[in-house]
Design a protein around this motif. Structure first.
Motif, PDB file in Angstrom:
ATOM      1  N   ASP A   1       0.667   2.220   8.349  1.00  0.00           N
ATOM      2  CA  ASP A   1       1.482   3.414   7.814  1.00  0.00           C
ATOM      3  C   ASP A   1       2.507   3.947   9.037  1.00  0.00           C
ATOM      4  N   ALA A   2       2.491   3.380   9.839  1.00  0.00           N
ATOM      5  CA  ALA A   2       3.585   3.757  10.883  1.00  0.00           C
ATOM      6  C   ALA A   2       4.274   2.823  11.404  1.00  0.00           C
ATOM      7  N   ALA A   3       5.415   3.188  11.849  1.00  0.00           N
ATOM      8  CA  ALA A   3       6.510   2.157  12.224  1.00  0.00           C
ATOM      9  C   ALA A   3       6.063   1.615  13.651  1.00  0.00           C
TER      10      ALA A   3
ATOM     11  N   ASP B   1       1.099  -1.257  -0.195  1.00  0.00           N
ATOM     12  CA  ASP B   1       0.250   0.078   0.031  1.00  0.00           C
ATOM     13  C   ASP B   1       0.818   1.268   0.048  1.00  0.00           C
ATOM     14  N   PRO B   2       0.730   2.184  -0.804  1.00  0.00           N
ATOM     15  CA  PRO B   2       1.456   3.637  -0.890  1.00  0.00           C
ATOM     16  C   PRO B   2       1.631   4.181   0.545  1.00  0.00           C
ATOM     17  N   SER B   3       0.674   3.979   1.473  1.00  0.00           N
ATOM     18  CA  SER B   3       0.700   4.311   2.719  1.00  0.00           C
ATOM     19  C   SER B   3       1.423   3.654   3.786  1.00  0.00           C
ATOM     20  N   GLU B   4       1.691   2.538   3.426  1.00  0.00           N
ATOM     21  CA  GLU B   4       2.476   1.836   4.275  1.00  0.00           C
ATOM     22  C   GLU B   4       4.058   2.322   4.640  1.00  0.00           C
ATOM     23  N   GLY B   5       4.299   2.365   6.005  1.00  0.00           N
ATOM     24  CA  GLY B   5       5.526   2.756   6.288  1.00  0.00           C
ATOM     25  C   GLY B   5       6.753   1.920   5.503  1.00  0.00           C
ATOM     26  N   SER B   6       7.698   2.663   5.323  1.00  0.00           N
ATOM     27  CA  SER B   6       8.706   2.075   4.519  1.00  0.00           C
ATOM     28  C   SER B   6      10.060   1.764   5.256  1.00  0.00           C
ATOM     29  N   GLU B   7      10.207   2.522   6.416  1.00  0.00           N
ATOM     30  CA  GLU B   7      11.589   2.276   7.086  1.00  0.00           C
ATOM     31  C   GLU B   7      11.211   1.914   8.429  1.00  0.00           C
TER      32      GLU B   7
END
Length: 797
Positions: free
Chosen positions: A532-534, A414-420
């Motif tokens: 979308d948050a770590a 999902d584009p809103s997914e947290g990346s790091e």
């Protein structure tokens, strides 16, 4: 099992071994405890260590040094631009963009990557250790700078494999120094830690660490580093004298690589002299360039002024280490907490460096550790602690992670997914493991990278492809993959395992979660593709009790492929290294055979005119001299480059002529001793016979037949002895002796054997004394019992 510690330095290497209840430093074939980090390539073989450095001036473009600075790096790395400007050999791009070198080896242009060059040096260190210990060396601990990143550490581990070594651990140099300091301290408290600061200033790097010591434990609190060291001090002097010689002698030194190497060597000597002498010192170089002799002067104050920028960097690094250090009770370190400051590293001997430390800490720097060998000794201690064959006292070591590490899961759902997701912060304890939960049913990638700015171009560590193969093809949003990640003993990041957990309707047997004993169990973090948050770290995942309808089933069908550079070439490099070792050994045997012929020619020529002159006839001298001269001409002509067997045949032909002369000389020199020994044996037997004839008690127990046999042997050997002396006294020295020394000694041994058998017979034992007769003993007579008679009173007149 060998217990070896290697200090792999940018300029020099040290080897330490644990034996005889302590730690010793091994010397190389030149009886030096230090081995230069140099690798040279020649037309026939490689030169490693001391020999490579000695031949550097005549083999500039094929002598490699300073390669510790670029192992595991890319050619495109900005650091390499600075390195290329000062290195006289050619830097090229190797496989996967890695730094390599181009050299002339065995009359061909060859390319070697930095892993291979490092492996060659480790091969030399391994050979030095094996020659000293007389056993095969496999297990070892190798030092590594604290600031080395994951790629550099992996490259060094690959180099160890190529060299045939089993690296038990890559040990940070800061930790090795701390271990060599604290292991032997018996006055440490169990509760209150002793805070010690260490300043390690080597040839190419500065490392400052703060360590807390308690009884049988050390904990690294903070480490800071900078790529500044002794070579930068040398470079300051070189640049000054290049400008000085340009102005006074009109010499462009920077354009001549051979002149630059000589100038670097002389400036290094000058720097060492200024460390102990504050007066103005000269520098003189004969035939420096264009047949010109050059000279210059330098004073310590002037040198410190030129190196002010370097000294400021050293001071800033020490201040950063103090500012970032937090004690175990979460207090910020103060200077009052530091009990002592230890300095190690060759460049720590510069007086200006000691003055900076004295100014910052307000106390005199201590030099209780060996400045050069502290790292290798710490590595050997760690190897002994890891070895099952050594019994070492319990000593706990807590090391640090130099840079913060984060991971990302790809591809995003999902584009809103947290990346790091931050996994290991800076100064986190290592080795350490964590478990992350990834809610995926299809293959995905776990990508690890460094979070903050790091002193190298590429922040990416590695990519790990997790191949998920679910048993139940129907998707479930609650299915998850538990991925166990770890920074291991070597400071290397890796994905240890991945396990798929599916939700099913059946009730399987409960599965225990894998624990990482005995190391600290890592925290669990959930990585949800829809989030979308770590996730918040440091919260262990709680296990839910299995229900009858929705149960968690552990599926062992997840595989992990690591995308690591250079891994596929290790076995190929290993075979190439073995071939080069065989080639080096073959060439060395050929050179040894050739040198043996050359040595025999010059040795025999000198002896033939001196010690052997009387032991060779005129014809023998003429024939041997002629062969020696022809062999000498052959060595520098057609025999310059031949196989080992040709030199062996040539040496055998010379031995056939010269050895009889040498044997006559040896016989003449050793003959008096052999005759003296035989005469002494005959004299000893004669005295024994005279004593027997005189009836002395010493030999009275020996039978007359035995003494007659001894007398017969004595007469025979005496005749042989007298005849031998008569023949040898009348014999010229240049003729073969009729009786050889071995014959005289054999006759002596035969006679002594017979004489000892007869004369050493033990005396017969005297008969045991008869037991004394028992004498009749008179029994005491019993007295008759007295009757009680009353006493009558005496009458008195």
């Amino acid at each position: 099992m060998s217990v070896i510690g290697f200090d792999f330095g940018n300029e020099n290497c040290f080897i330490a071994v644990a034996r005889a209840g302590g730690i010793e430093t091994i010397a190389n074939e030149y009886s030096q405890r230090v081995t230069p980090s140099y690798v040279g390539f020649g037309d026939k073989q490689r030169d490693l260590g001391v020999s490579a450095k000695n031949k550097q001036n005549t083999n500039i473009k094929s002598t490699i040094y300073g390669f510790k600075r670029y192992i595991g790096r890319k050619v495109s790395d900005p650091v390499m631009e600075n390195e290329k400007s000062v290195l006289p050999y050619e830097i090229v791009e190797s496989r996967d963009g890695e730094v390599g070198v181009c050299v002339k080896y065995r009359k061909q242009d060859k390319k070697f990557c930095s892993r291979q060059i490092t492996a060659m040096l480790l091969t030399k260190l391994k050979q030095i250790a094996e020659a000293d210990l007389h056993i095969k060396v496999v297990d070892c601990v190798i030092s590594v700078p604290f600031f080395f990143n994951d790629a550099e550490r992996r490259a060094l581990l690959d180099s160890a494999k190529i060299a045939g070594l089993n690296c038990l651990k890559l040990m940070n140099e800061t930790t090795a120094v701390a271990l060599s300091y604290g292991f032997y301290k018996h006055d440490l408290s169990e509760e209150k830690p002793r805070i010690v600061a260490f300043v390690d200033l080597g040839h190419s790097a500065l490392q400052v660490s703060v360590v807390a010591f308690t009884k049988e434990r050390l904990k690294m609190l903070a480490c800071e580093s900078d790529v500044v060291g002794g070579r930068d001090f040398d470079r300051v002097l070189v640049e000054y004298f290049c400008d000085d010689f340009q102005a006074r002698y009109k010499l462009d030194v920077r354009s001549n690589k051979r002149a630059m190497i000589r100038l670097y060597s002389e400036c290094e000597k000058l720097k060492k002299q200024m460390s102990s002498i504050a007066l103005e010192l000269p520098i003189n170089i004969e035939c420096f360039m264009e047949d010109k002799d050059v000279s210059g002067k330098m004073k310590r104050d002037q040198f410190e002024s030129l190196a002010s920028g370097i000294l400021q960097r050293i001071e800033d690094t020490i201040q950063r280490a103090i500012a970032k250090c937090r004690l175990e009770d979460d207090r910020i370190l103060t200077l009052e907490d530091v009990e002592s400051v230890e300095i190690v590293g060759g460049s720590s001997r510069v007086p200006a460096v000691k003055a900076i430390i004295r100014k910052i800490f307000g106390k005199e720097p201590s030099t209780t550790l060996n400045a050069d060998e502290a790292v290798s000794r710490g590595c050997a201690l760690q190897c002994a602690m890891l070895s099952p064959n050594f019994k070492v006292k319990n000593f706990s070591i807590t090391d640090l992670q130099p840079y913060p590490i984060a991971v990302r899961v790809l591809p995003k759902l999902d584009p809103s997914e947290g990346s790091e997701y931050d996994i290991f912060p800076q100064y986190h304890q290592v080795p350490y493991s964590r478990i992350i939960s990834v809610f995926r049913r299809e293959p995905f990638i776990v990508e690890a990278f460094y979070r903050q700015e790091v002193p190298f171009e590429d922040k990416q560590i590695a990519k790990f492809h997790v191949k998920v193969e679910p048993r139940n093809p129907e998707a479930s949003p609650e299915d998850k993959v538990k991925v166990k990640i770890r920074v291991n003993l070597n400071g290397v990041f890796t994905v240890v395992s991945a396990t798929l957990f599916e939700k099913g309707d059946e009730s399987p047997e409960p599965m225990e979660e894998v624990k990482d004993a005995p190391m600290n169990e890592g925290d669990s973090a959930a990585v949800n593709g829809a989030s979308d948050a770590a996730p918040a770290p440091a919260e262990p995942e709680k296990k839910k009790a299995p229900s009858a309808k929705q149960t968690e089933c552990k599926i062992e069908s997840v595989t992990i492929d690591a995308d690591l550079e250079g891994q596929g070439y290790v076995m190929k490099y290993l075979e190439e290294e073995k071939d080069m070792i065989v080639a080096d050994r073959t060439e060395q045997e050929r050179l040894d055979a050739k040198n043996a012929v050359e040595e025999y020619v010059y040795e025999m020529r000198d002896k033939l005119a001196d010690a052997l002159q009387d032991y060779a006839s005129d014809s023998d001298k003429s024939e041997l001299s002629q062969h020696l001269t022809s062999t000498e001409d052959w060595l520098y002509g057609d025999g310059e480059d031949l196989a080992t067997s040709e030199y062996v045949k040539r040496l055998e032909s010379l031995h056939a002529l010269g050895q009889p002369i040498v044997e006559r000389y040896r016989e003449f020199q050793e003959r008096p001793r052999a005759l003296e020994e035989m005469g002494a044996a005959l004299q000893k037997a004669r005295k024994a016979l005279d004593s027997f004839a005189a009836g002395e008690e010493q030999y009275a127990h020996i039978a007359k037949e035995d003494m007659d046999r001894l007398a017969q042997q004595l007469d025979t050997k005496q005749a042989f002895f007298d005849e031998t002396i008569g023949k040898l006294n009348a014999l010229p020295k240049h003729l073969p002796p009729p009786v050889m020394i071995h014959q005289i000694r054999e006759a002596t041994e035969t006679f002594e054997r017979v004489a000892n058998q007869i004369l050493s017979k033990p005396k017969p034992q005297p008969p045991p004394p008869s037991p004394p007769k028992e004498e009749a003993k008179e029994e005491p007579m019993e007295e008759a019992p007295k009757e009680d008679v009353p006493e009558e009173p005496m009458e008195t007149a």
